[in-house]
Scaffold this motif. Structure first.
Motif, PDB file in Angstrom:
ATOM      1  N   CYS A 250       4.473  10.171  -0.496  1.00 45.83           N
ATOM      2  CA  CYS A 250       4.556  10.140  -1.959  1.00 45.83           C
ATOM      3  C   CYS A 250       4.744  11.553  -2.504  1.00 45.83           C
ATOM      4  CB  CYS A 250       3.300   9.510  -2.555  1.00 45.83           C
ATOM      5  SG  CYS A 250       3.309   9.538  -4.349  1.00 45.83           S
ATOM      6  N   ARG A 251       5.766  11.716  -3.391  1.00 40.90           N
ATOM      7  CA  ARG A 251       6.014  13.026  -3.988  1.00 40.90           C
ATOM      8  C   ARG A 251       5.592  13.065  -5.452  1.00 40.90           C
ATOM      9  NH1 ARG A 251      11.879  14.798  -2.237  1.00 40.90           N
ATOM     10  NH2 ARG A 251      11.041  16.796  -2.875  1.00 40.90           N
ATOM     11  N   GLY A 252       4.935  12.006  -5.877  1.00 35.84           N
ATOM     12  CA  GLY A 252       4.434  11.986  -7.260  1.00 35.84           C
ATOM     13  C   GLY A 252       5.532  11.976  -8.304  1.00 35.84           C
ATOM     14  N   CYS A 253       6.679  11.390  -7.953  1.00 38.79           N
ATOM     15  CA  CYS A 253       7.848  11.457  -8.852  1.00 38.79           C
ATOM     16  C   CYS A 253       7.688  10.596 -10.101  1.00 38.79           C
ATOM     17  CB  CYS A 253       9.099  11.041  -8.098  1.00 38.79           C
ATOM     18  SG  CYS A 253       9.107   9.292  -7.683  1.00 38.79           S
ATOM     19  N   THR A 254       6.726   9.680 -10.123  1.00 40.55           N
ATOM     20  CA  THR A 254       6.402   8.768 -11.235  1.00 40.55           C
ATOM     21  C   THR A 254       7.412   7.624 -11.433  1.00 40.55           C
ATOM     22  OG1 THR A 254       7.438   9.906 -13.127  1.00 40.55           O
ATOM     23  CG2 THR A 254       5.235  10.641 -12.501  1.00 40.55           C
ATOM     24  N   ARG A 255       8.332   7.447 -10.513  1.00 39.53           N
ATOM     25  CA  ARG A 255       9.326   6.367 -10.667  1.00 39.53           C
ATOM     26  C   ARG A 255       8.655   4.997 -10.636  1.00 39.53           C
ATOM     27  NH1 ARG A 255      14.655   5.521  -7.268  1.00 39.53           N
ATOM     28  NH2 ARG A 255      15.493   4.254  -8.928  1.00 39.53           N
ATOM     29  N   CYS A 256       7.727   4.845  -9.712  1.00 39.29           N
ATOM     30  CA  CYS A 256       7.120   3.515  -9.542  1.00 39.29           C
ATOM     31  C   CYS A 256       6.256   3.118 -10.731  1.00 39.29           C
ATOM     32  CB  CYS A 256       6.305   3.468  -8.252  1.00 39.29           C
ATOM     33  SG  CYS A 256       5.016   4.725  -8.184  1.00 39.29           S
ATOM     34  N   ILE A 257       5.634   4.099 -11.389  1.00 36.80           N
ATOM     35  CA  ILE A 257       4.677   3.726 -12.444  1.00 36.80           C
ATOM     36  C   ILE A 257       5.386   3.008 -13.587  1.00 36.80           C
ATOM     37  CG2 ILE A 257       3.040   5.577 -11.915  1.00 36.80           C
ATOM     38  CD1 ILE A 257       4.012   7.098 -14.344  1.00 36.80           C
TER      39      ILE A 257
ATOM     40  N   ARG B 285      -0.823   4.680 -11.325  1.00 37.46           N
ATOM     41  CA  ARG B 285      -0.913   5.965 -12.014  1.00 37.46           C
ATOM     42  C   ARG B 285      -0.594   7.033 -10.981  1.00 37.46           C
ATOM     43  NH1 ARG B 285      -1.300   2.664 -15.291  1.00 37.46           N
ATOM     44  NH2 ARG B 285      -2.815   2.417 -16.986  1.00 37.46           N
ATOM     45  N   VAL B 286      -0.071   8.168 -11.437  1.00 36.06           N
ATOM     46  CA  VAL B 286       0.059   9.311 -10.535  1.00 36.06           C
ATOM     47  C   VAL B 286      -1.027  10.300 -10.912  1.00 36.06           C
ATOM     48  CG1 VAL B 286       1.496  11.265  -9.855  1.00 36.06           C
ATOM     49  CG2 VAL B 286       2.507   8.997 -10.037  1.00 36.06           C
ATOM     50  N   ARG B 287      -1.855  10.619  -9.936  1.00 34.58           N
ATOM     51  CA  ARG B 287      -2.947  11.566 -10.151  1.00 34.58           C
ATOM     52  C   ARG B 287      -2.932  12.573  -9.006  1.00 34.58           C
ATOM     53  NH1 ARG B 287      -2.681   9.860 -14.544  1.00 34.58           N
ATOM     54  NH2 ARG B 287      -4.079   8.410 -15.591  1.00 34.58           N
TER      55      ARG B 287
ATOM     56  N   LEU C  59       0.827  -1.212   0.000  1.00 32.71           N
ATOM     57  CA  LEU C  59       0.000   0.000   0.000  1.00 32.71           C
ATOM     58  C   LEU C  59       0.860   1.260   0.000  1.00 32.71           C
ATOM     59  CD1 LEU C  59      -1.906   0.643   3.351  1.00 32.71           C
ATOM     60  CD2 LEU C  59       0.391  -0.274   3.183  1.00 32.71           C
ATOM     61  N   LEU C  60       0.185   2.368  -0.303  1.00 38.19           N
ATOM     62  CA  LEU C  60       0.869   3.655  -0.426  1.00 38.19           C
ATOM     63  C   LEU C  60       0.739   4.450   0.878  1.00 38.19           C
ATOM     64  CD1 LEU C  60       2.030   5.843  -2.583  1.00 38.19           C
ATOM     65  CD2 LEU C  60      -0.284   6.763  -2.413  1.00 38.19           C
ATOM     66  N   ILE C  61       1.854   5.058   1.294  1.00 39.49           N
ATOM     67  CA  ILE C  61       1.763   6.012   2.411  1.00 39.49           C
ATOM     68  C   ILE C  61       1.701   7.388   1.760  1.00 39.49           C
ATOM     69  CG2 ILE C  61       2.860   6.839   4.542  1.00 39.49           C
ATOM     70  CD1 ILE C  61       4.526   4.216   4.484  1.00 39.49           C
TER      71      ILE C  61
ATOM     72  N   ILE D 230      11.601   0.264  -5.414  1.00 37.14           N
ATOM     73  CA  ILE D 230      12.017   1.349  -6.296  1.00 37.14           C
ATOM     74  C   ILE D 230      11.794   2.734  -5.681  1.00 37.14           C
ATOM     75  CG2 ILE D 230       9.893   1.813  -7.651  1.00 37.14           C
ATOM     76  CD1 ILE D 230      13.126   0.966  -9.343  1.00 37.14           C
ATOM     77  N   CYS D 231      10.899   2.851  -4.724  1.00 32.01           N
ATOM     78  CA  CYS D 231      10.542   4.182  -4.224  1.00 32.01           C
ATOM     79  C   CYS D 231      11.571   4.697  -3.220  1.00 32.01           C
ATOM     80  CB  CYS D 231       9.150   4.152  -3.577  1.00 32.01           C
ATOM     81  SG  CYS D 231       8.701   5.772  -2.925  1.00 32.01           S
ATOM     82  N   ASP D 232      12.332   5.694  -3.638  1.00 30.04           N
ATOM     83  CA  ASP D 232      13.351   6.276  -2.757  1.00 30.04           C
ATOM     84  C   ASP D 232      12.737   7.049  -1.596  1.00 30.04           C
ATOM     85  OD1 ASP D 232      15.384   5.275  -4.234  1.00 30.04           O
ATOM     86  OD2 ASP D 232      15.589   7.051  -5.516  1.00 30.04           O
ATOM     87  N   ASN D 233      11.449   7.402  -1.751  1.00 30.97           N
ATOM     88  CA  ASN D 233      10.799   8.168  -0.680  1.00 30.97           C
ATOM     89  C   ASN D 233      10.102   7.272   0.347  1.00 30.97           C
ATOM     90  OD1 ASN D 233      11.384  10.803  -1.809  1.00 30.97           O
ATOM     91  ND2 ASN D 233      10.021  10.173  -3.460  1.00 30.97           N
ATOM     92  N   HIS D 234      10.273   5.972   0.184  1.00 29.92           N
ATOM     93  CA  HIS D 234       9.666   4.978   1.109  1.00 29.92           C
ATOM     94  C   HIS D 234       8.161   5.203   1.248  1.00 29.92           C
ATOM     95  CE1 HIS D 234      13.752   3.901   1.931  1.00 29.92           C
ATOM     96  NE2 HIS D 234      14.012   5.152   2.255  1.00 29.92           N
ATOM     97  N   ALA D 235       7.544   5.539   0.123  1.00 29.66           N
ATOM     98  CA  ALA D 235       6.103   5.792   0.156  1.00 29.66           C
ATOM     99  C   ALA D 235       5.284   4.528  -0.064  1.00 29.66           C
ATOM    100  CB  ALA D 235       5.731   6.836  -0.899  1.00 29.66           C
ATOM    101  N   LYS D 236       5.947   3.415  -0.394  1.00 27.30           N
ATOM    102  CA  LYS D 236       5.217   2.150  -0.536  1.00 27.30           C
ATOM    103  C   LYS D 236       5.682   1.223   0.576  1.00 27.30           C
ATOM    104  CE  LYS D 236       2.963   2.752  -4.513  1.00 27.30           C
ATOM    105  NZ  LYS D 236       3.780   2.998  -5.660  1.00 27.30           N
TER     106      LYS D 236
HETATM  107  S1  SF4 Z   1       8.095   6.246  -6.624  1.00 31.07           S
HETATM  108 FE1  SF4 Z   1       7.323   6.689  -4.537  1.00 31.07          FE
HETATM  109  S2  SF4 Z   1       7.244   8.961  -4.406  1.00 31.07           S
HETATM  110 FE2  SF4 Z   1       7.432   8.410  -6.579  1.00 31.07          FE
HETATM  111  S3  SF4 Z   1       5.287   8.368  -7.312  1.00 31.07           S
HETATM  112 FE3  SF4 Z   1       5.829   6.249  -6.733  1.00 31.07          FE
HETATM  113  S4  SF4 Z   1       5.155   6.087  -4.575  1.00 31.07           S
HETATM  114 FE4  SF4 Z   1       5.198   8.275  -5.062  1.00 31.07          FE
END
Ligand code: SF4
Ligand code: SF4
Length: 453
Positions: free
Chosen positions: A15-22, A31-33, A9-11, A53-59
């Protein structure tokens, strides 16, 4: 059908919406919305790629905690073979098991022994099922889910035997219930898991009926406590039941070695798995009998809930396999003591594996065909850069989102720029115009004469 449980799940706050995970999600589930990632529950396989993959530890992954042990009269830890790989090349398996008991479990049962059982069941199944090939191992739940979602035509090729986790849970409960003379329901079996996909499997299987594993606790959650105890703990646990090849299931290739099937293919890493499944779907690789596919790089040692580098984990596990004692009488034990040949039906994978049509464009076939044509048209009009700035993983995915009414073409920044350019030109043209009341006289105005003319 109820809502599918997902351990990943997402925290949102992180999340900074960086689109890396998509771009890394193997089923294009993200998706980033509005500046935040969103996960499509139907498409997600809980593979854990987005956690890595998420450097921001948002997942993150939801797992069970040790506090659940108090729900049961007797508890059993079911450590995945990959757990041993976390503590160096020289670790004594019995010390790891003793540390788990010291942390609060009443008992331990090695999932590596469940792997020995799964090996036996797999080879028996392949002997009996005849010429259908190539058959695919169903031991990795992320791969099973990927097949359900993206390659439903391959479901019939999955080997329907229980995973090592389920085999261990079943036997551990059966034996303890007989020994302690208590109902199996009073015994709690907890898998010590390397990956979120197994957490999901345990939760979903329990939702749909009784499953021999009651919860899944992540390796990363027990790692620190085990490290603390290892130097002092006495290796009290009496018997190591698993064979070296059972222990070896924790890294990719382990299952093939255990099953001893020569015409087999080993693939790990979810994107490599997709490549191989695409080939299988096209009817290629027909000379292969057995496919071992694992979503994580290196196999379970590379799971998103492990702690150490997967390559170091693999090296450690191989050292452990080399020094584990062989079990020359294992087959007799499985056939005579456990009577497995007669009990094959009891170890059939549950719940049934069915297709999840998460990529279907429409329930109505003719509408689906129309949408597919519309997608092609939209794709041809998009720039094809697959930059992800629109919040969809690539231009084709954006086209699909547009046709499904989930996005608009100006979500593409180049399309938006085109629109702005057109608008700017129109504005410029309009700026050059004046209302007739302020303009110089022109021929069109000749019907109106000036005063005195
Ligand atoms: S990689 Fe992490 S910070 Fe970037 S959009 Fe995905 S969940 Fe958000
Ligand atoms: S867990 Fe895997 S399938 Fe699910 S959103 Fe993350 S990367 Fe995609």
């Amino acid at each position: 059908m109820g809502q599918l449980f997902h351990s990943v799940l997402l925290i949102e706050e992180k999340c900074r919406g960086c689109t890396r995970c998509i771009k890394n999600c193997p089923t294009e589930a993200i998706r980033v919305r509005a500046g935040k990632a969103r996960i499509n529950a139907e498409r997600c396989t809980d593979c854990g790629e987005c956690i890595r993959i998420c450097d921001n530890h948002a997942k993150t992954a939801i797992t069970d905690s040790l506090s659940r042990l108090k729900e049961f009269e007797h508890t059993i830890a079911l450590p995945a073979p990959a757990l041993y790989s976390q503590f160096g090349r020289e670790v004594d398996r019995r010390r790891v098991l003793a540390a788990l008991m010291d942390m609060g479990f009443d008992d331990v049962f090695e999932v590596a022994y469940g792997a020995d059982i799964a090996t036996f069941l797999t080879t028996e199944y392949l002997k009996k099922q005849g010429a259908k090939a190539p058959m695919i191992s169903a031991a990795c739940p992320a791969v099973v889910r990927l097949i359900q979602v993206r390659f439903p035509a391959l479901i019939d090729y999955l080997i329907p035997v229980d995973s090592p986790m389920a085999c261990s849970g079943k036997l551990a409960k059966e034996m303890k219930a007989a020994e302690l003379r208590i109902p199996k329901e009073n015994i709690g079996a907890f898998f010590i898991t390397p990956c979120p996909a197994k957490v999901t499997w345990v939760r979903e299987a329990n939702k749909l009926g009784s499953f021999p594993v009651d919860g899944a606790i992540s390796i990363s959650d027990v790692y620190g406590e085990i490290v603390k105890r290892l130097p002092e703990i006495s290796p009290s646990h009496p018997e190591l039941k698993a064979s070296p090849v059972g222990v070896g299931w924790g890294r990719s290739g382990g299952e093939r070695i255990a099953a001893g099937i020569s015409k087999s293919l080993v693939v790990d890493g979810i994107h490599n798995v997709i490549d191989v499944l695409e080939q299988l779907e096209m009817g290629k690789l027909q000379d292969i009998e057995f496919v071992e596919a694992q979503a994580c790089t290196g196999g379970c040692v590379g799971g998103a809930l492990t702690v150490i580098n997967p390559f170091i984990g693999r090296m450690n596990l191989e050292a452990l396999v080399d020094k584990s004692e062989t079990r020359p009488k294992l087959r007799d034990e499985l056939t005579e003591d456990l009577n497995l040949e007669e009990r094959l039906g009891e170890f059939t994978i549950k719940p049934d594996i069915v297709a999840v049509p998460a990529f279907r464009l429409d329930q109505d076939v003719s509408r689906a065909i129309t949408k597919a044509e519309m997608i092609e048209k939209v794709v041809s009009e998009l720039p094809g850069l697959d930059c992800g700035s629109c919040g969809s993983p690539n231009c084709r995915a954006l086209a699909e989102d547009i046709v499904q009414g989930l996005a608009v073409d100006t979500d593409c920044i180049l399309k938006l720029r085109e629109e702005i350019e057109i608008l700017a030109e129109q504005l410029l043209e309009m700026a050059k115009k004046s209302p007739p009341a302020l303009k110089e006289d022109s021929k069109e105005d000749s019907a109106f004469s000036k005063p005195g003319e």
